[in-house]
Scaffold this active site. Structure first.
Site, PDB file in Angstrom:
ATOM      1  N   HIS A 121       0.757  -1.173   0.030  1.00 21.40           N
ATOM      2  CA  HIS A 121       0.086   0.050  -0.226  1.00 21.40           C
ATOM      3  C   HIS A 121       0.882   1.331  -0.211  1.00 21.40           C
ATOM      4  O   HIS A 121       1.876   1.038   0.849  1.00 21.40           O
ATOM      5  CB  HIS A 121      -0.957   0.139   1.218  1.00 21.40           C
ATOM      6  N   GLU A 150      -3.902   1.746  -7.276  1.00 20.63           N
ATOM      7  CA  GLU A 150      -4.154   3.068  -6.247  1.00 20.63           C
ATOM      8  C   GLU A 150      -3.241   4.223  -6.519  1.00 20.63           C
ATOM      9  O   GLU A 150      -2.201   4.084  -6.271  1.00 20.63           O
ATOM     10  CB  GLU A 150      -4.128   2.581  -5.108  1.00 20.63           C
TER      11      GLU A 150
HETATM   12  P1  13P Z   1      -9.889   6.232   0.284  1.00 26.18           P
HETATM   13  O1  13P Z   1     -10.803   5.169  -0.445  1.00 26.18           O
HETATM   14  O2  13P Z   1     -10.076   6.773   1.464  1.00 26.18           O
HETATM   15  O3  13P Z   1      -9.138   7.067  -0.872  1.00 26.18           O
HETATM   16  O4  13P Z   1      -8.419   5.485   0.228  1.00 26.18           O
HETATM   17  C1  13P Z   1      -8.056   4.242  -0.637  1.00 26.18           C
HETATM   18  C2  13P Z   1      -7.087   3.361  -0.308  1.00 26.18           C
HETATM   19  O5  13P Z   1      -6.051   3.774   0.275  1.00 26.18           O
HETATM   20  C3  13P Z   1      -7.514   1.793  -0.038  1.00 26.18           C
HETATM   21  O6  13P Z   1      -6.491   1.030   0.305  1.00 26.18           O
END
Ligand code: 13P
Length: 244
Positions: free
Chosen positions: A94, A166
């Protein structure tokens, strides 16, 4: 239509008692839901939530796992212990861990090995930051992250992983990536996997997912599911995303 996957990443947002309360509301909200829903709470809440989710269709995920077998690793949590609790998915790489804890490719690759050895599914998170997007480096950043964490896996092992795109600049900012742009990155991920011998890879999108934008990522041919942070902290909001 293949089954969609929704992962709730609660990060360090809730206390254990709040996590358990929220898990209970998830059990009620998703009693009759066929989607694959995975909740990743903090480590301390995992045992209680494992009990809460027993005999439900909700699955348990972890936000991290150690890169080592059991041993003298202060502060770490062994993948084997997560597996014995009933954890089936583990987030890896992450962006918050890459940036705050300097997790690098070598470490991520070792974590993925441990997770696979315990028959759990690693969910590798990849994504560019705002500067990298501005410099037109999205595809090289994504390819390097994939290569760094996954290049030593056999195609059989690679097939057992999930990948979440992401974009760092979209996480927790309210600024989701436009779905057409996100799909371009999904294709970069798929091409890389195909070149590594895996034709079909499950790819999720994460980054400011909300009930209002969720469907744009889930239309036919788009993403296989969503990785949700802030909007996963309440069962009613998360349910709107799952139903999008
Ligand atoms: P948000 O949905 O708060 O932007 O976070 C995304 C995330 O990091 C999920 O792992």
């Amino acid at each position: 239509m293949s089954i969609r996957i929704f992962i709730a990443n609660w990060k360090m947002q809730l206390s254990p008692s709040e996590s358990i309360k929220t898990a209970r509301s998830f059990t009620r909200a998703f009693k009759n839901d066929n989607s694959q829903i995975i909740v990743c709470p903090d480590f301390l809440s995992l045992p209680a939530i494992a009990k809460e989710f027993k005999n439900t269709n909700l699955l348990l995920g972890a936000q991290d796992a150690a890169a080592y077998e059991r041993g003298a690793y202060t502060g770490e949590v062994a993948a084997s212990d997560l597996a014995s609790l009933g954890v089936s998915y583990v987030l890896v790489g992450h962006s918050e861990r890459r940036s705050y804890l300097q997790e690098d490719d070598k470490l991520l690759a070792a974590k993925i090995r441990m997770i696979l050895d315990q028959k759990m599914v690693p969910v590798l998170c990849v994504g560019e930051n705002a500067a990298e997007r501005k410099q037109g480096r999205v595809s090289s950043v994504i390819r390097n992250q994939l290569k760094g964490a996954l290049q030593n896996l056999s195609s059989h092992d690679l097939r057992s992983c999930l990948i979440a795109y992401e974009p760092v600049w979209a996480i927790g900012t309210g600024l989701n990536c436009e779905s057409t742009k996100a799909l371009q990155v999904k294709n970069i991920i798929l091409e890389w996997c195909q070149r590594s011998g895996v034709k079909k890879m499950i790819v999720l999108y994460g980054g400011s997912v909300k009930p209002e934008n969720a469907s744009s990522f889930l239309v036919a041919g788009a993403f296989d599911g969503l990785l949700v942070g802030g909007a996963s902290l309440r069962a009613d909001t998360f349910k709107k995303i799952v139903r999008a």
